[in-house]
Scaffold this motif. Structure first.
Motif, PDB file in Angstrom:
ATOM      1  N   LEU A 148      51.425 -64.927  62.755  1.00  0.00           N
ATOM      2  CA  LEU A 148      52.491 -64.025  63.202  1.00  0.00           C
ATOM      3  C   LEU A 148      51.920 -62.783  63.878  1.00  0.00           C
ATOM      4  N   ASP A 149      50.866 -62.233  63.305  1.00  0.00           N
ATOM      5  CA  ASP A 149      50.238 -61.073  63.944  1.00  0.00           C
ATOM      6  C   ASP A 149      49.716 -61.437  65.331  1.00  0.00           C
ATOM      7  N   GLY A 150      49.083 -62.602  65.423  1.00  0.00           N
ATOM      8  CA  GLY A 150      48.588 -63.051  66.731  1.00  0.00           C
ATOM      9  C   GLY A 150      49.709 -63.270  67.718  1.00  0.00           C
ATOM     10  N   LEU A 151      50.807 -63.833  67.234  1.00  0.00           N
ATOM     11  CA  LEU A 151      51.948 -64.071  68.128  1.00  0.00           C
ATOM     12  C   LEU A 151      52.587 -62.762  68.589  1.00  0.00           C
ATOM     13  N   ARG A 152      52.631 -61.803  67.693  1.00  0.00           N
ATOM     14  CA  ARG A 152      53.169 -60.501  68.099  1.00  0.00           C
ATOM     15  C   ARG A 152      52.298 -59.887  69.221  1.00  0.00           C
ATOM     16  N   THR A 153      51.015 -60.038  69.053  1.00  0.00           N
ATOM     17  CA  THR A 153      50.105 -59.519  70.079  1.00  0.00           C
ATOM     18  C   THR A 153      50.293 -60.268  71.390  1.00  0.00           C
ATOM     19  N   GLN A 154      50.404 -61.591  71.319  1.00  0.00           N
ATOM     20  CA  GLN A 154      50.597 -62.385  72.536  1.00  0.00           C
ATOM     21  C   GLN A 154      51.951 -62.091  73.161  1.00  0.00           C
ATOM     22  N   ARG A 155      52.934 -61.815  72.315  1.00  0.00           N
ATOM     23  CA  ARG A 155      54.261 -61.524  72.837  1.00  0.00           C
ATOM     24  C   ARG A 155      54.224 -60.253  73.694  1.00  0.00           C
ATOM     25  N   LEU A 156      53.556 -59.278  73.170  1.00  0.00           N
ATOM     26  CA  LEU A 156      53.432 -58.040  73.949  1.00  0.00           C
ATOM     27  C   LEU A 156      52.703 -58.312  75.268  1.00  0.00           C
ATOM     28  N   THR A 157      51.680 -59.147  75.183  1.00  0.00           N
ATOM     29  CA  THR A 157      50.943 -59.477  76.398  1.00  0.00           C
ATOM     30  C   THR A 157      51.838 -60.201  77.385  1.00  0.00           C
ATOM     31  N   LEU A 158      52.641 -61.145  76.894  1.00  0.00           N
ATOM     32  CA  LEU A 158      53.531 -61.901  77.766  1.00  0.00           C
ATOM     33  C   LEU A 158      54.631 -61.025  78.356  1.00  0.00           C
ATOM     34  N   LYS A 159      55.147 -60.107  77.536  1.00  0.00           N
ATOM     35  CA  LYS A 159      56.180 -59.217  78.056  1.00  0.00           C
ATOM     36  C   LYS A 159      55.615 -58.363  79.187  1.00  0.00           C
ATOM     37  N   VAL A 160      54.439 -57.876  78.948  1.00  0.00           N
ATOM     38  CA  VAL A 160      53.799 -57.062  79.984  1.00  0.00           C
ATOM     39  C   VAL A 160      53.549 -57.936  81.210  1.00  0.00           C
ATOM     40  N   GLY A 161      53.119 -59.189  81.013  1.00  0.00           N
ATOM     41  CA  GLY A 161      52.842 -60.092  82.130  1.00  0.00           C
ATOM     42  C   GLY A 161      54.093 -60.444  82.901  1.00  0.00           C
ATOM     43  N   SER A 162      55.213 -60.640  82.182  1.00  0.00           N
ATOM     44  CA  SER A 162      56.448 -60.993  82.875  1.00  0.00           C
ATOM     45  C   SER A 162      56.978 -59.794  83.657  1.00  0.00           C
ATOM     46  N   LEU A 163      56.772 -58.625  83.124  1.00  0.00           N
ATOM     47  CA  LEU A 163      57.197 -57.438  83.849  1.00  0.00           C
ATOM     48  C   LEU A 163      56.374 -57.263  85.124  1.00  0.00           C
ATOM     49  N   LEU A 164      55.133 -57.703  85.039  1.00  0.00           N
ATOM     50  CA  LEU A 164      54.272 -57.573  86.208  1.00  0.00           C
ATOM     51  C   LEU A 164      54.483 -58.725  87.190  1.00  0.00           C
ATOM     52  N   GLY A 165      55.241 -59.760  86.782  1.00  0.00           N
ATOM     53  CA  GLY A 165      55.550 -60.828  87.708  1.00  0.00           C
ATOM     54  C   GLY A 165      54.773 -62.105  87.473  1.00  0.00           C
ATOM     55  N   ASP A 166      54.014 -62.203  86.405  1.00  0.00           N
ATOM     56  CA  ASP A 166      53.253 -63.419  86.137  1.00  0.00           C
ATOM     57  C   ASP A 166      54.197 -64.425  85.497  1.00  0.00           C
ATOM     58  N   ARG A 167      54.689 -65.381  86.309  1.00  0.00           N
ATOM     59  CA  ARG A 167      55.717 -66.315  85.856  1.00  0.00           C
ATOM     60  C   ARG A 167      55.157 -67.395  84.937  1.00  0.00           C
ATOM     61  N   GLU A 168      53.883 -67.741  85.016  1.00  0.00           N
ATOM     62  CA  GLU A 168      53.317 -68.785  84.162  1.00  0.00           C
ATOM     63  C   GLU A 168      53.304 -68.327  82.716  1.00  0.00           C
TER      64      GLU A 168
END
Length: 195
Positions: A148-168
């Motif tokens: 869960l801790d790892g997923l929370r970290t990845q979630r933040l990374t993905l949110k930041v990535g989606s905001l930046l436009g990384d669709r994958e």
């Protein structure tokens, strides 16, 4: 009636004296004395039945006294019968104790076998299995917490990535979120065990 009553009364006294002989008789003759006493008691009971009939035929002024004397004789004979049964019971108990004592004295005792085991294997196996399951559940909960801790970290990374436009990274986000929910259910409900 009087001669029969006198004979019966005399026989009751003879039985009482035979009861004294019964206490002092040896093992071989005690059965003979018991049988004699029982035969005399049976004979007295048959005489008492005859005496009851005769007492009811007495004149009215003597009838009550005759019945009272017969009842007293009957009581005495019943008392003798009970005393004989008690003596027989004590004798049987004494003989049984002697047999058991002789059996114990004649028995040869040996030491215990060297391979004597105490049947605790099943209990020990059950206890160790419970401890393994307990440790396994602790490890599972800890792994789930780390995931869960790892997923929370990845979630933040993905949110930041989606905001930046990384669709994958954004397409993987929904898959990771579903996995995160499953792990959260396993951690919060430890009763659910999947083998």
């Amino acid at each position: 009636m009087d001669p029969l009553f006198q004979q019966t009364h005399k026989q009751v006294h003879e039985i009482q004296s035979c009861m004294g002989r019964l206490e002092t008789a040896d093992k071989q003759s005690v059965h003979i004395v018991e049988n004699e006493i029982q035969a005399s008691i049976d004979q007295i009971f048959s005489r008492l039945e005859r005496l009851e009939i005769l007492s009811s035929k007495e004149p009215p002024n003597k009838r009550q006294n005759a019945r009272l004397r017969v009842d007293q004789l009957k009581y005495d004979v019943q008392h003798l019968q009970t005393a004989l049964r008690n003596f027989q019971h004590r004798r049987h108990a004494r003989e049984q104790q002697e047999r058991q004592r002789e059996e114990l004295l004649s028995r040869t005792f040996t030491t215990n076998d060297s391979d004597t085991t105490i049947p605790m294997d099943e209990s020990l196996q059950f206890n160790s299995s419970l401890q393994k399951v307990h440790n396994g559940m602790d490890d599972l909960i800890l792994d789930g917490h780390n995931i869960l801790d790892g997923l929370r970290t990845q979630r933040l990374t993905l949110k930041v990535g989606s905001l930046l436009g990384d669709r994958e990274k954004a397409s993987c986000f929904s898959l990771i979120q579903q996995f995160s929910n499953c792990v959260y259910i396993l951690i919060t409900c430890p009763q659910i065990v999947i083998f």
